[in-house]
Design a protein around this motif. Structure first.
Motif, PDB file in Angstrom:
ATOM      1  N   ALA A   1       0.829  -1.212   0.000  1.00 48.86           N
ATOM      2  CA  ALA A   1       0.000   0.000   0.000  1.00 48.86           C
ATOM      3  C   ALA A   1       0.860   1.258   0.000  1.00 48.86           C
ATOM      4  O   ALA A   1       0.519   2.263  -0.629  1.00 48.86           O
ATOM      5  CB  ALA A   1      -0.935  -0.002   1.216  1.00 48.86           C
ATOM      6  N   GLY A   2       2.001   1.222   0.704  1.00 46.75           N
ATOM      7  CA  GLY A   2       2.908   2.365   0.707  1.00 46.75           C
ATOM      8  C   GLY A   2       3.486   2.629  -0.667  1.00 46.75           C
ATOM      9  O   GLY A   2       3.651   3.792  -1.080  1.00 46.75           O
ATOM     10  N   PHE A   3       3.790   1.565  -1.402  1.00 48.68           N
ATOM     11  CA  PHE A   3       4.296   1.730  -2.767  1.00 48.68           C
ATOM     12  C   PHE A   3       3.233   2.337  -3.671  1.00 48.68           C
ATOM     13  O   PHE A   3       3.513   3.251  -4.464  1.00 48.68           O
ATOM     14  CB  PHE A   3       4.758   0.375  -3.319  1.00 48.68           C
ATOM     15  N   ILE A   4       1.995   1.858  -3.547  1.00 45.88           N
ATOM     16  CA  ILE A   4       0.896   2.406  -4.349  1.00 45.88           C
ATOM     17  C   ILE A   4       0.706   3.885  -4.042  1.00 45.88           C
ATOM     18  O   ILE A   4       0.411   4.695  -4.924  1.00 45.88           O
ATOM     19  CB  ILE A   4      -0.406   1.625  -4.088  1.00 45.88           C
ATOM     20  N   ASN A   5       0.923   4.268  -2.778  1.00 41.21           N
ATOM     21  CA  ASN A   5       0.737   5.657  -2.364  1.00 41.21           C
ATOM     22  C   ASN A   5       1.707   6.612  -3.049  1.00 41.21           C
ATOM     23  O   ASN A   5       1.448   7.814  -3.138  1.00 41.21           O
ATOM     24  CB  ASN A   5       0.892   5.779  -0.843  1.00 41.21           C
ATOM     25  N   LEU A   6       2.823   6.104  -3.545  1.00 38.30           N
ATOM     26  CA  LEU A   6       3.767   6.953  -4.276  1.00 38.30           C
ATOM     27  C   LEU A   6       3.164   7.481  -5.562  1.00 38.30           C
ATOM     28  O   LEU A   6       3.589   8.514  -6.086  1.00 38.30           O
ATOM     29  CB  LEU A   6       5.048   6.178  -4.591  1.00 38.30           C
ATOM     30  N   PHE A   7       2.153   6.777  -6.082  1.00 35.15           N
ATOM     31  CA  PHE A   7       1.587   7.122  -7.379  1.00 35.15           C
ATOM     32  C   PHE A   7       0.179   7.701  -7.289  1.00 35.15           C
ATOM     33  O   PHE A   7      -0.226   8.503  -8.125  1.00 35.15           O
ATOM     34  CB  PHE A   7       1.552   5.886  -8.288  1.00 35.15           C
ATOM     35  N   ILE A   8      -0.580   7.289  -6.282  1.00 38.38           N
ATOM     36  CA  ILE A   8      -1.953   7.776  -6.104  1.00 38.38           C
ATOM     37  C   ILE A   8      -2.054   8.355  -4.707  1.00 38.38           C
ATOM     38  O   ILE A   8      -2.035   7.614  -3.714  1.00 38.38           O
ATOM     39  CB  ILE A   8      -2.987   6.647  -6.292  1.00 38.38           C
ATOM     40  N   GLY A   9      -2.163   9.682  -4.594  1.00 36.67           N
ATOM     41  CA  GLY A   9      -2.078  10.333  -3.296  1.00 36.67           C
ATOM     42  C   GLY A   9      -3.347  10.327  -2.478  1.00 36.67           C
ATOM     43  O   GLY A   9      -3.292  10.374  -1.255  1.00 36.67           O
ATOM     44  N   SER A  10      -4.516  10.259  -3.123  1.00 31.95           N
ATOM     45  CA  SER A  10      -5.771  10.390  -2.396  1.00 31.95           C
ATOM     46  C   SER A  10      -6.025   9.173  -1.513  1.00 31.95           C
ATOM     47  O   SER A  10      -6.125   8.044  -2.002  1.00 31.95           O
ATOM     48  CB  SER A  10      -6.936  10.557  -3.375  1.00 31.95           C
ATOM     49  N   ALA A  11      -6.139   9.405  -0.206  1.00 33.34           N
ATOM     50  CA  ALA A  11      -6.381   8.295   0.729  1.00 33.34           C
ATOM     51  C   ALA A  11      -7.714   7.618   0.457  1.00 33.34           C
ATOM     52  O   ALA A  11      -7.814   6.389   0.469  1.00 33.34           O
ATOM     53  CB  ALA A  11      -6.333   8.814   2.169  1.00 33.34           C
ATOM     54  N   SER A  12      -8.747   8.417   0.201  1.00 32.35           N
ATOM     55  CA  SER A  12     -10.074   7.845  -0.032  1.00 32.35           C
ATOM     56  C   SER A  12     -10.141   7.124  -1.368  1.00 32.35           C
ATOM     57  O   SER A  12     -10.788   6.071  -1.483  1.00 32.35           O
ATOM     58  CB  SER A  12     -11.138   8.944   0.024  1.00 32.35           C
ATOM     59  N   ALA A  13      -9.490   7.672  -2.390  1.00 33.74           N
ATOM     60  CA  ALA A  13      -9.518   7.041  -3.710  1.00 33.74           C
ATOM     61  C   ALA A  13      -8.869   5.661  -3.661  1.00 33.74           C
ATOM     62  O   ALA A  13      -9.413   4.686  -4.201  1.00 33.74           O
ATOM     63  CB  ALA A  13      -8.808   7.924  -4.728  1.00 33.74           C
ATOM     64  N   LYS A  14      -7.710   5.572  -3.014  1.00 31.52           N
ATOM     65  CA  LYS A  14      -7.026   4.284  -2.941  1.00 31.52           C
ATOM     66  C   LYS A  14      -7.825   3.292  -2.107  1.00 31.52           C
ATOM     67  O   LYS A  14      -7.949   2.123  -2.478  1.00 31.52           O
ATOM     68  CB  LYS A  14      -5.635   4.458  -2.315  1.00 31.52           C
TER      69      LYS A  14
END
Length: 512
Positions: free
Chosen positions: A399-412
């Motif tokens: 999930a931390g890796f995905i967060n590098l590309f998609i910043g929105s907490a709710s969207a992810k």
């Protein structure tokens, strides 16, 4: 900074930035995902894909196709309901009405300045980190208020301003999920988690509440404040060295009227808190079920009312402060400020529409449940059914890796919750623990993601003190916070699991 290591870092970041820039806008991304669900449902339904429900009484779960006459009718007839029923939409908008008044009246800004300027110089670093962590109660206000204030404070004290900026930014962004109070993030993610848990076990989901991570995030504030302070003073500031930029600003002091406003707002907050306590503490309290079997069950009416309570707790102090400082003169000002807050949420509303369709399609087709059961069977085949801690750590890293590309907490989380929450439940891990692991990952990598919306703004703040500051400068400065916060949070989670302590009211670590 070493040129060779800086060059390698910059090349790595350039690759991340190029990859991230190729991703569609989150709105387009969810629209594409919704289309993929429609196509996948038709394909897997045609193939007769089915799995046995973990509860034998539930029978076989089959994929339902949306590429049928009935499926097309459903998509058109349910579009409005899917939007209005999108779990976080109403809760986020309602809480932001109250937070918007507190922010736009100037209360949040004044409170942050008062806090960091009223502590001894020896504690200024800890105050910045603590203030940054607590600023998440006002959504993104900390980025634009506390981060530049940290630089100004350090410069005024003869310390390196970028170290002050880093301390504040680390607290605001890497510690975003921690707080002593509930924030808009709790109902935003909590409702998505509850909806995802209902896919696997509706009866369990009925007993969940949005305070499911509260005990853990409360304790995290103190731990992260200590860790952030040590990282700043032992790693970041020594690496930056002595500052010779010649800017020795003194942060703007609170005016007399601001002090009076804060005092009145503080009194209003205490009185509002006391009034809220009367709604839940006494046996006769309207937000308490005196006939419930347990204290936690007895508080269910209170848990269900948290969203309007949060609104009121921000609205009343914000309104009082605005009246004292003349930022709010009449009801028209109140309405305008609330309207401005809702206008700023326009993109979120658009995102909620397409995300709502995706989530509804995912549930309607049974794809989420089929994927969860299949994934659990695969992991069980690998002998990982009892590997709760390794599974959670692996999930945090992914999930931390995905967060590098998609910043929105709710969207992810709208995308990930329907898959991972039921999957983890099948592996014996509670939805509450899965959400907490996600919150850890979503926070800790914010400060090293060039695609995070406020990243460029923080670079602009840094360039005031170092004209050569760029992406590599900020990443290199913030990486110790990201690593340290990730490690300490994982250690805390492991300790929580081993002790069996609840993550929040009625929130176990393991799924029964």
């Amino acid at each position: 900074m070493n040129n060779r290591s800086n060059g390698l870092l910059m090349r790595s970041l350039d690759g991340i930035e190029r990859t991230g820039n190729r991703l569609p806008h989150p709105v387009t991304l969810f629209a594409l995902f919704a289309l993929m669900v429609v196509l996948a449902s038709g394909l897997f339904a045609a193939l007769g894909t089915a799995v046995q429900h973990p509860d034998p009484d539930e029978g076989v779960i089959q994929v339902e196709s949306l590429m049928t006459v009935e499926g097309v009718q459903y998509m058109f007839e349910s579009a409005v309901d899917n939007f209005v029923g999108f779990a976080p939409l109403g809760t986020v908008l309602v809480t932001m009405l109250g937070i918007g008044i507190a922010e736009r009246s100037g209360l949040i800004s004044a409170a942050l300045r008062a806090m960091v300027m009223s502590v001894p110089k020896q504690l200024i670093t800890a105050a910045l980190v603590f203030g940054g962590i607590m600023s998440s109660m006002a959504a993104d206000a900390g980025y634009v208020v506390l981060t530049p204030l940290g630089a100004v404070l350090f410069a005024g004290l003869g310390r390196h301003p970028i170290a002050g900026l880093a301390a504040a930014f680390g607290g605001v962004s890497a510690g975003f999920s921690a707080n002593l109070l509930l924030t808009s993030l709790d109902p935003l993610l909590g409702d998505l988690t509850i909806a995802a848990a209902a896919i696997y076990d509706p009866s369990y989901a009925e007993g969940m509440n949005i305070m499911m991570n509260y005990y853990f995030i409360f304790a995290s504030v103190f731990v992260l404040t200590i860790v952030g302070t040590l990282v700043t003073e032992k790693i970041v500031e020594p690496r930056l060295g002595k500052y010779d930029g010649g800017i020795g600003e003194v942060p703007e002091k609170l005016s007399g009227i601001e002090k009076r406003g804060l005092l009145a707002a503080g009194l209003a907050f205490v009185l509002t808190l006391a009034a809220a306590a009367l709604l839940v503490v006494p046996d006769w309290a309207p937000l308490r079920d005196a006939g419930a079997d347990s204290i936690i069950e007895g508080l269910n009416p209170f848990f269900a009312s948290l969203v309007p309570i949060i609104l009121i707790m921000f609205f009343i102090p914000g309104y009082i402060y605005g009246r004292i400082t003349n930022e709010i003169k009449d009801d028209k000002d109140v309405a305008n400020k609330m309207s401005d807050t809702m206008a700023a949420m326009g993109m979120y509303v658009v995102l909620a529409f397409v995300a709502g369709q995706f989530v509804a399609y995912f549930e309607k087709t049974n794809l989420g449940l089929v994927m969860s059961v299949s994934g659990a069977e695969f992991l069980q085949g690998l002998g990982l059914q009892d590997a709760g801690i390794p599974l959670l750590i692996a999930f945090i890293l992914v999930a931390g890796f995905i967060n590098l590309f998609i910043g929105s907490a709710s969207a992810k989380w709208a995308l990930m919750a329907p898959v991972f929450v039921p999957l983890m439940m099948a592996m014996g891990i509670s939805p509450e623990a899965t959400q907490l692991a996600y919150r850890i990952a979503d926070s800790t990598t914010n400060v090293i993601s060039p695609l995070m919306p406020y990243f460029a703004i923080v670079i602009a703040f840094a360039q005031k003190y170092d004209k050569k500051a760029g992406i590599g400068t900020l990443i290199a400065t913030m990486l110790p916070y990201s690593i340290a916060f990730t490690i300490i949070w994982i250690i805390m989670l492991v300790v929580w699991i081993l002790t069996g302590a609840p993550l929040g009211p009625g929130a176990p670590v393991m799924y029964p």
